[in-house]
Design a protein around this motif. Structure first.
Motif, PDB file in Angstrom:
ATOM      1  N   ILE A 416       0.846  -1.193   0.000  1.00 33.85           N
ATOM      2  CA  ILE A 416       0.000   0.000   0.000  1.00 33.85           C
ATOM      3  C   ILE A 416       0.881   1.243   0.000  1.00 33.85           C
ATOM      4  CG2 ILE A 416      -1.864   1.207   1.187  1.00 33.85           C
ATOM      5  CD1 ILE A 416      -2.472  -1.434   2.647  1.00 33.85           C
ATOM      6  N   SER A 417       0.644   2.142  -0.929  1.00 33.49           N
ATOM      7  CA  SER A 417       1.371   3.422  -0.957  1.00 33.49           C
ATOM      8  C   SER A 417       0.337   4.536  -1.027  1.00 33.49           C
ATOM      9  CB  SER A 417       2.324   3.478  -2.150  1.00 33.49           C
ATOM     10  OG  SER A 417       1.641   3.239  -3.365  1.00 33.49           O
ATOM     11  N   ASP A 418      -0.095   4.979   0.126  1.00 25.71           N
ATOM     12  CA  ASP A 418      -1.209   5.919   0.182  1.00 25.71           C
ATOM     13  C   ASP A 418      -1.165   6.643   1.526  1.00 25.71           C
ATOM     14  OD1 ASP A 418      -3.489   7.270  -0.495  1.00 25.71           O
ATOM     15  OD2 ASP A 418      -4.794   5.504  -0.565  1.00 25.71           O
ATOM     16  N   LYS A 419      -1.907   7.702   1.609  1.00 23.86           N
ATOM     17  CA  LYS A 419      -2.096   8.386   2.884  1.00 23.86           C
ATOM     18  C   LYS A 419      -3.148   7.624   3.678  1.00 23.86           C
ATOM     19  CE  LYS A 419      -3.253  12.908   4.839  1.00 23.86           C
ATOM     20  NZ  LYS A 419      -4.264  12.414   5.782  1.00 23.86           N
ATOM     21  N   VAL A 420      -2.895   7.421   4.950  1.00 19.04           N
ATOM     22  CA  VAL A 420      -3.873   6.736   5.785  1.00 19.04           C
ATOM     23  C   VAL A 420      -5.052   7.669   6.005  1.00 19.04           C
ATOM     24  CG1 VAL A 420      -4.321   5.667   8.017  1.00 19.04           C
ATOM     25  CG2 VAL A 420      -2.099   5.364   6.914  1.00 19.04           C
ATOM     26  N   PRO A 421      -6.265   7.250   5.618  1.00 14.80           N
ATOM     27  CA  PRO A 421      -7.419   8.152   5.773  1.00 14.80           C
ATOM     28  C   PRO A 421      -7.741   8.415   7.247  1.00 14.80           C
ATOM     29  CG  PRO A 421      -8.121   5.964   5.042  1.00 14.80           C
ATOM     30  CD  PRO A 421      -6.636   5.962   4.978  1.00 14.80           C
ATOM     31  N   ASP A 422      -8.286   9.563   7.522  1.00  6.22           N
ATOM     32  CA  ASP A 422      -8.580   9.954   8.904  1.00  6.22           C
ATOM     33  C   ASP A 422      -9.550   8.988   9.570  1.00  6.22           C
ATOM     34  OD1 ASP A 422      -6.915  12.114   8.581  1.00  6.22           O
ATOM     35  OD2 ASP A 422      -8.534  13.513   8.082  1.00  6.22           O
ATOM     36  N   TRP A 423     -10.499   8.440   8.780  1.00  5.82           N
ATOM     37  CA  TRP A 423     -11.510   7.571   9.375  1.00  5.82           C
ATOM     38  C   TRP A 423     -10.924   6.291   9.956  1.00  5.82           C
ATOM     39  CZ3 TRP A 423     -11.217   2.905   7.098  1.00  5.82           C
ATOM     40  CH2 TRP A 423     -10.874   2.807   5.741  1.00  5.82           C
ATOM     41  N   PHE A 424      -9.746   5.876   9.447  1.00  7.47           N
ATOM     42  CA  PHE A 424      -9.202   4.586   9.881  1.00  7.47           C
ATOM     43  C   PHE A 424      -8.885   4.576  11.369  1.00  7.47           C
ATOM     44  CE2 PHE A 424      -5.434   2.000  10.832  1.00  7.47           C
ATOM     45  CZ  PHE A 424      -5.964   0.745  10.554  1.00  7.47           C
ATOM     46  N   TRP A 425      -8.343   5.689  11.890  1.00  4.82           N
ATOM     47  CA  TRP A 425      -7.924   5.692  13.280  1.00  4.82           C
ATOM     48  C   TRP A 425      -9.090   5.520  14.240  1.00  4.82           C
ATOM     49  CZ3 TRP A 425      -2.940   5.079  12.983  1.00  4.82           C
ATOM     50  CH2 TRP A 425      -2.229   5.647  11.923  1.00  4.82           C
ATOM     51  N   ASP A 426     -10.307   5.772  13.775  1.00  2.00           N
ATOM     52  CA  ASP A 426     -11.493   5.636  14.634  1.00  2.00           C
ATOM     53  C   ASP A 426     -12.419   4.527  14.154  1.00  2.00           C
ATOM     54  OD1 ASP A 426     -10.905   7.919  16.337  1.00  2.00           O
ATOM     55  OD2 ASP A 426     -11.330   9.144  14.568  1.00  2.00           O
ATOM     56  N   THR A 427     -11.916   3.612  13.334  1.00  2.00           N
ATOM     57  CA  THR A 427     -12.776   2.582  12.745  1.00  2.00           C
ATOM     58  C   THR A 427     -13.457   1.735  13.795  1.00  2.00           C
ATOM     59  OG1 THR A 427     -11.413   2.457  10.757  1.00  2.00           O
ATOM     60  CG2 THR A 427     -12.820   0.572  11.239  1.00  2.00           C
ATOM     61  N   SER A 428     -12.675   1.217  14.731  1.00  2.00           N
ATOM     62  CA  SER A 428     -13.229   0.284  15.712  1.00  2.00           C
ATOM     63  C   SER A 428     -12.771   0.661  17.107  1.00  2.00           C
ATOM     64  CB  SER A 428     -12.779  -1.147  15.398  1.00  2.00           C
ATOM     65  OG  SER A 428     -13.127  -2.025  16.442  1.00  2.00           O
ATOM     66  N   PRO A 429     -13.707   0.960  17.998  1.00  2.00           N
ATOM     67  CA  PRO A 429     -13.315   1.281  19.378  1.00  2.00           C
ATOM     68  C   PRO A 429     -12.729   0.077  20.113  1.00  2.00           C
ATOM     69  CG  PRO A 429     -15.709   1.154  19.161  1.00  2.00           C
ATOM     70  CD  PRO A 429     -15.162   1.078  17.788  1.00  2.00           C
ATOM     71  N   ALA A 430     -12.928  -1.137  19.559  1.00  2.00           N
ATOM     72  CA  ALA A 430     -12.418  -2.347  20.214  1.00  2.00           C
ATOM     73  C   ALA A 430     -11.000  -2.702  19.777  1.00  2.00           C
ATOM     74  CB  ALA A 430     -13.350  -3.527  19.912  1.00  2.00           C
ATOM     75  N   MET A 431     -10.422  -1.924  18.860  1.00  2.00           N
ATOM     76  CA  MET A 431      -9.121  -2.289  18.307  1.00  2.00           C
ATOM     77  C   MET A 431      -8.021  -2.224  19.363  1.00  2.00           C
ATOM     78  SD  MET A 431      -7.159  -0.857  14.911  1.00  2.00           S
ATOM     79  CE  MET A 431      -8.632  -0.993  13.909  1.00  2.00           C
ATOM     80  N   GLU A 432      -7.276  -3.323  19.482  1.00  2.00           N
ATOM     81  CA  GLU A 432      -6.177  -3.414  20.428  1.00  2.00           C
ATOM     82  C   GLU A 432      -4.830  -3.565  19.731  1.00  2.00           C
ATOM     83  OE1 GLU A 432      -6.933  -6.582  23.104  1.00  2.00           O
ATOM     84  OE2 GLU A 432      -8.743  -5.689  23.949  1.00  2.00           O
ATOM     85  N   HIS A 433      -4.811  -4.247  18.609  1.00  6.00           N
ATOM     86  CA  HIS A 433      -3.560  -4.536  17.914  1.00  6.00           C
ATOM     87  C   HIS A 433      -3.633  -3.981  16.500  1.00  6.00           C
ATOM     88  CE1 HIS A 433      -0.659  -6.897  15.550  1.00  6.00           C
ATOM     89  NE2 HIS A 433       0.023  -7.027  16.663  1.00  6.00           N
ATOM     90  N   MET A 434      -2.647  -3.146  16.129  1.00  3.40           N
ATOM     91  CA  MET A 434      -2.625  -2.517  14.805  1.00  3.40           C
ATOM     92  C   MET A 434      -1.225  -2.646  14.219  1.00  3.40           C
ATOM     93  SD  MET A 434      -3.076   1.519  13.837  1.00  3.40           S
ATOM     94  CE  MET A 434      -4.721   1.650  14.547  1.00  3.40           C
ATOM     95  N   ASP A 435      -1.104  -3.311  13.078  1.00  2.36           N
ATOM     96  CA  ASP A 435       0.185  -3.461  12.404  1.00  2.36           C
ATOM     97  C   ASP A 435       0.044  -3.017  10.954  1.00  2.36           C
ATOM     98  OD1 ASP A 435       2.633  -4.153  11.358  1.00  2.36           O
ATOM     99  OD2 ASP A 435       2.700  -6.156  12.252  1.00  2.36           O
ATOM    100  N   LEU A 436       0.599  -1.846  10.654  1.00  2.22           N
ATOM    101  CA  LEU A 436       0.600  -1.305   9.293  1.00  2.22           C
ATOM    102  C   LEU A 436       2.026  -1.241   8.739  1.00  2.22           C
ATOM    103  CD1 LEU A 436      -1.784   1.773   9.804  1.00  2.22           C
ATOM    104  CD2 LEU A 436      -2.397  -0.611   9.438  1.00  2.22           C
ATOM    105  N   SER A 437       2.930  -2.006   9.305  1.00  2.00           N
ATOM    106  CA  SER A 437       4.355  -1.836   9.033  1.00  2.00           C
ATOM    107  C   SER A 437       4.744  -2.220   7.611  1.00  2.00           C
ATOM    108  CB  SER A 437       5.174  -2.656  10.037  1.00  2.00           C
ATOM    109  OG  SER A 437       4.903  -4.042   9.913  1.00  2.00           O
ATOM    110  N   PHE A 438       5.818  -1.592   7.159  1.00  2.00           N
ATOM    111  CA  PHE A 438       6.485  -1.899   5.894  1.00  2.00           C
ATOM    112  C   PHE A 438       5.548  -1.839   4.696  1.00  2.00           C
ATOM    113  CE2 PHE A 438       9.236  -3.502   9.190  1.00  2.00           C
ATOM    114  CZ  PHE A 438      10.465  -2.982   8.792  1.00  2.00           C
ATOM    115  N   ASN A 439       4.886  -0.717   4.600  1.00  2.00           N
ATOM    116  CA  ASN A 439       4.205  -0.299   3.389  1.00  2.00           C
ATOM    117  C   ASN A 439       4.861   1.020   2.969  1.00  2.00           C
ATOM    118  OD1 ASN A 439       1.778  -2.170   2.802  1.00  2.00           O
ATOM    119  ND2 ASN A 439       1.615  -1.815   5.012  1.00  2.00           N
ATOM    120  N   GLN A 440       4.175   1.826   2.228  1.00  3.13           N
ATOM    121  CA  GLN A 440       4.653   3.174   1.923  1.00  3.13           C
ATOM    122  C   GLN A 440       3.578   4.175   2.335  1.00  3.13           C
ATOM    123  OE1 GLN A 440       6.588   3.655  -1.987  1.00  3.13           O
ATOM    124  NE2 GLN A 440       6.614   1.427  -2.156  1.00  3.13           N
ATOM    125  N   LEU A 441       3.103   3.993   3.542  1.00  2.00           N
ATOM    126  CA  LEU A 441       2.057   4.860   4.074  1.00  2.00           C
ATOM    127  C   LEU A 441       2.651   6.186   4.498  1.00  2.00           C
ATOM    128  CD1 LEU A 441       0.247   2.135   6.184  1.00  2.00           C
ATOM    129  CD2 LEU A 441      -0.464   3.052   3.979  1.00  2.00           C
TER     130      LEU A 441
END
Length: 896
Positions: A416-441
């Protein structure tokens, strides 16, 4: 019948009913009085049992003499007789776990049917034999209670037993035979996971004696066979619904007898060396809902006829290939699909994942492409999304916006080579683990303190801006290899009291400024990596508060000054890296005295001075020691043979990782492996990497022969020092050596011929020394060019152009150090001459004192003697001066 007589009968009937009511009341009072109090003998038995514990804790705080034992916590009695029938003392936390002995006073509870002592700590005692004497026992749970030794055969006497759980011993419990288990024919549940069955592989005989068996768990029992013995004519446990044989060593195909278990709903053969392909016969198991074949050696394609009622399919960690979509489309009830770590090659579209009940999806580490339209709205709501290394396209996947219950997401290495959209950070209030590593974000990361995230990995992208704040629930915060800028202050502001942070990696960014002295609340940290930034100033004293720290990396910054004394409190370190800074002072003795679990020590590229302290030899678990490019002086300590891992005496001790979660163990091991791979540029062999680099200092003296005992050493670099003497003749013992650099020293004598035995040697540099003689021939030495030897004037033979037939001057300082035959003759000569020197010494001592004693006692003799020495010296001086003048005059005459 007339009315008066009816009235009389009614009165009699009323009186009779009243009497019955009174009798019932008195009877119930009597019964209730019997229920209130348990028998005194059983109460005394329980109090005696309590006395066996060294820490009764609040679990037994209600066990007091004044109270009826039926009201005690963990005790239940029969409603009619008052006898104790249940004793449930399982622990819910380590603080509450019972410790001590198990007293046989429990035998005075003859009506006991339920006994649970699980999750306590009985400190490796054996399961007492008296446990097998409870004739009425139906339920026995001794799991995870720290028992050891042999499971007593007396358990076979528990003929009414329906539930047996001895799991969680970590292999400290073992069984020697199956006779006792065969006698328990009423069992419905057996859990012996982690009980060591050793060489006992007739386990199927014992299980076949259990016709009522519903659940069987023999996970991690060291079982080696899945074959039915010839004496077993039929299966007698066909009522089985749950079978767990995971983590064993079968090394065989999936056995055919499994398909006769028609009631089986759950089957796990995970990590049991299952081989071959997945049989199509699984389609006959119509009751199967959970199938776990992960982490085996299965190959071939997925069968197209898996049971249609399957809810959980776990096939990860095999060698399965081919298509995925066409073989799972009929599994309409799927809740879990985990096929990670295979060789599946497929392109999935929206119709490929039409599973409305799906909660967990793991397609990681395959060759899978997801082609979904930007408008796709899936029918499922996922809790776990793991698409690591799947190709999701250049745009950030918009369908993730529809997933409102995500607890864990991994879309790393997804292209993925894109800007992370603002909505993603608030997608799920239950989110505990987030791994977006080694893309071109790219983009800035917002304040994360309002989210309940536990682990965040954004490493290997193009994120910019300041380091974001995070909540006190954050355990792992990994922002390495981005373009974050500013100071480390947001971390300090997030390190509130009682925070959970255990893993912080901000390495390889553009962070600047001094490192704040704010680490008082970082006591839970295991890993702290701030390397490769632009931090400067002194290392703060408060880092000494991180007393649980295993890895500290501050390398490639601009720190100056001496190491703070508070760091000596970090006594659990396995990696200490402060290389490539401007640190000064001596290498502190306490590094060797207190860092006894250290595996990797990097002090390279600083301004450390003084001698290498011999206390470093205490670090017996060292695998990498790098003190290069400093200003160290003195000699190389001879105690280097005490590095036990390098010497092949020990491996990396398991206690370094034991106390951590699987995720934390993996993180620590991954960093150690990463450091080793960065350091080791010339080998792909999978072995623990070991290295010593003392290059670029001012070390002097000879190379200690003790280095030759480090048989597991893979790199040795002593270049650019002032080392003298020969290359140690025992260097051929370094049988694992892959790189050797002794260049730019003052080494002399010949290259030991036995160095050709270093069969793994890939890099050799002996240039710019005073070596002489013929270069050894054969094996690895045939691969080295003249750059390995340049700058040694008196070396000869290939690959150099100097031929060994040309007479070359011998080094008078060598005395053939490296010739074993000469050494042998020298040893013989010394042995033969020993008596001569002893005799000479016997005559020398009286002669010495006869002469010098006279000079000491007689002043006139002493003056006469020293006048004689002065005259003799003058005569010698005049003689040499005259000879030197005559030589110069002759030289001048010849020149004319």
């Amino acid at each position: 019948m007339d009315s008066p007589s009816i009235s009389m009968e009614a009165r009699k009937l009323s009186i009779l009913l009243l009497l019955l009511l009174h009798l019932t009341h008195f009877s119930s009072v009597a019964v209730s009085s019997n229920i209130i109090r348990c028998p005194e003998t059983e109460k005394d038995a329980l109090l005696n049992f309590k006395q066996g514990f060294t820490n009764p804790s609040h679990l037994l705080s209600s066990w007091i003499t004044e109270q009826d034992c039926c009201k005690w916590k963990g005790v239940e009695c029969d409603n009619t007789t008052g006898h104790v029938t249940t004793l449930d003392l399982h622990s819910t936390s380590q603080a509450d776990s019972l410790r001590g002995e198990l007293r046989n006073s429990l035998l005075d509870l003859p009506y006991l049917r339920h006994l649970d002592l699980s999750h306590n700590d009985f400190h490796y005692i054996q399961i007492p034999d008296f446990i097998g004497s409870f004739k009425n026992l139906e339920y026995l749970n001794l799991s995870s209670a720290n028992f050891r030794g042999t499971v007593p055969d007396h358990l076979g006497n528990l003929s009414h037993l329906q539930y047996l759980n001895l799991s969680g011993s970590g292999g400290n419990l073992r069984v020697n035979n199956h006779d006792w288990l065969s006698q328990l024919s009423s069992l419905k549940v057996i859990d012996l996971s982690w009980v060591n069955f050793g060489s006992w592989n007739s386990w199927l005989h014992a299980i076949n004696m259990q016709p009522s068996l519903i659940k069987l768990n023999l996970s991690a029992c060291r079982l080696y066979s899945l074959h039915i013995p010839p004496t077993l004519l039929f299966l007698n446990f066909t009522s089985l619904q749950i079978l767990d044989l995971s983590h064993n060593y079968f090394g065989s195909l999936i056995p055919s007898w499994l398909f006769n278990l028609s009631s089986l709903a759950t089957l796990s053969l995970k990590n049991s060396d299952i081989q071959g392909s997945i049989p199509k016969t699984f389609q006959t198991m119509t009751s199967l809902t959970v199938l776990d074949l992960s982490e085996n050696s299965l190959r071939g394609e997925l069968p197209s006829a898996l049971p249609s009622l399957l809810k959980e399919v776990r096939f990860s960690g095999n060698s399965l290939n081919g298509s995925l979509a066409k073989n799972i489309m009929h599994l309409k009830h799927l809740v879990v699909l985990d096929v990670a770590g295979n060789y599946l090659d497929d392109t999935l579209t929206q119709g490929s994942l039409n599973f409305s009940d799906l909660k967990e999806l793991d397609l990681s580490y395959n060759s899978i492409v997801l082609k979904m339209s930007q408008s796709w709205i899936p029918s499922f709501q996922l809790d776990v999304i793991a698409l690591r290394s799947c190709q999701l396209g250049h745009h950030f996947p918009s369908w993730l916006r529809t997933q409102k219950t995500i607890s864990s997401i991994d879309i790393s290495y997804a292209g993925i080579s894109d800007k992370v959209p603002d909505w993603f950070w608030d997608t799920s209030p239950a989110m505990e683990h987030m791994d977006l590593s080694f893309n071109q974000l790219r983009g800035e990361v917002p304040d994360l303190s309002r989210l309940s995230l536990s682990v965040v990995d954004l490493s290997g992208n193009n994120f910019q801006g300041p380091v974001p704040h995070f909540s006190s629930m954050m355990k792992g915060f990994i922002l390495a290899s981005n373009s974050f800028s500013g100071t480390v202050s947001p971390v300090c502001e997030s390190l509130v009291y009682s925070n959970s942070l255990r893993f912080l990696d901000l390495s390889s960014n553009n962070l600047s400024g001094p490192l704040p002295d704010c680490w008082v609340n970082g006591t839970e940290l295991i890993i702290l990596d701030l390397g490769s930034n632009f931090l400067f100033g002194k290392i703060p004293q408060s880092l000494g508060n991180l007393q649980n720290l295993k890895i500290l990396r501050l390398q490639n910054n601009n720190f100056f000054g001496e190491l703070p004394s508070s760091l000596q409190k970090l006594r659990r370190l396995t990696v200490f890296d402060v290389g490539s800074n401007n640190l000064t002072g001596s290498i502190l003795i306490w590094i060797g005295e207190f860092y006894t679990e250290l595996i990797i020590l990097f002090l390279r590229g600083n301004q450390f001075s003084g001698a290498i302290p011999p206390q470093l030899c205490i670090l017996e678990y060292l695998t990498i020691l790098d003190l290069s490019n400093n200003a160290l002086t003195g000699t190389i300590p001879r105690c280097v043979n005490k590095f036990l891992i390098m010497a092949g005496v020990e491996g990396v001790p398991s206690f370094i990782f034991d106390q951590y979660t699987t995720h934390e163990k993996d993180a620590v091991k991954t960093i150690i492996v990463t450091i080793s791979s960065e350091y080791n540029l010339f080998s792909s062999r999978i072995r623990p990497f070991t290295a010593i680099d003392l290059s670029g200092n001012f070390l002097s003296g000879e190379i200690p022969g003790e280095l030759a005992s480090l048989v597991q050493l893979r790199e040795l670099n002593l270049s650019v020092n002032n080392l003298t003497g020969p290359i140690p003749p025992g260097i051929n013992n370094l049988s694992s050596l892959e790189a050797l650099d002794l260049s730019r020293n003052n080494l002399s004598c010949s290259i030991p011929p036995n160095m050709v035995q270093l069969s793994f040697l890939e890099v050799l540099n002996l240039s710019y020394n005073h070596l002489s003689g013929e270069i050894p021939k054969g094996q690895q030495f045939l691969t080295f060019d003249n750059s390995s030897y340049i700058g040694n004037r008196y070396l000869c033979g290939p690959p150099l152009t100097t031929e060994c037939s040309t007479p070359l001057p011998e080094d008078p300082h060598c005395m053939n150090h490296n010739d074993p035959e000469i050494q042998h003759h020298a040893s013989d000569w010394l042995d033969g001459a020993a008596s001569f020197f002893i005799s000479m010494g016997a005559g020398f001592i009286p002669g010495f004192w006869a002469f010098w004693g006279s000079l000491l006692l007689s002043k006139s003799w002493r003056y006469a003697y020293f006048r004689f020495l002065d005259n003799t010296a003058n005569n010698i001086y005049v003689f040499i001066a005259i000879k030197l003048r005559n030589w110069k005059e002759r030289k001048q005459t010849n020149a004319e």
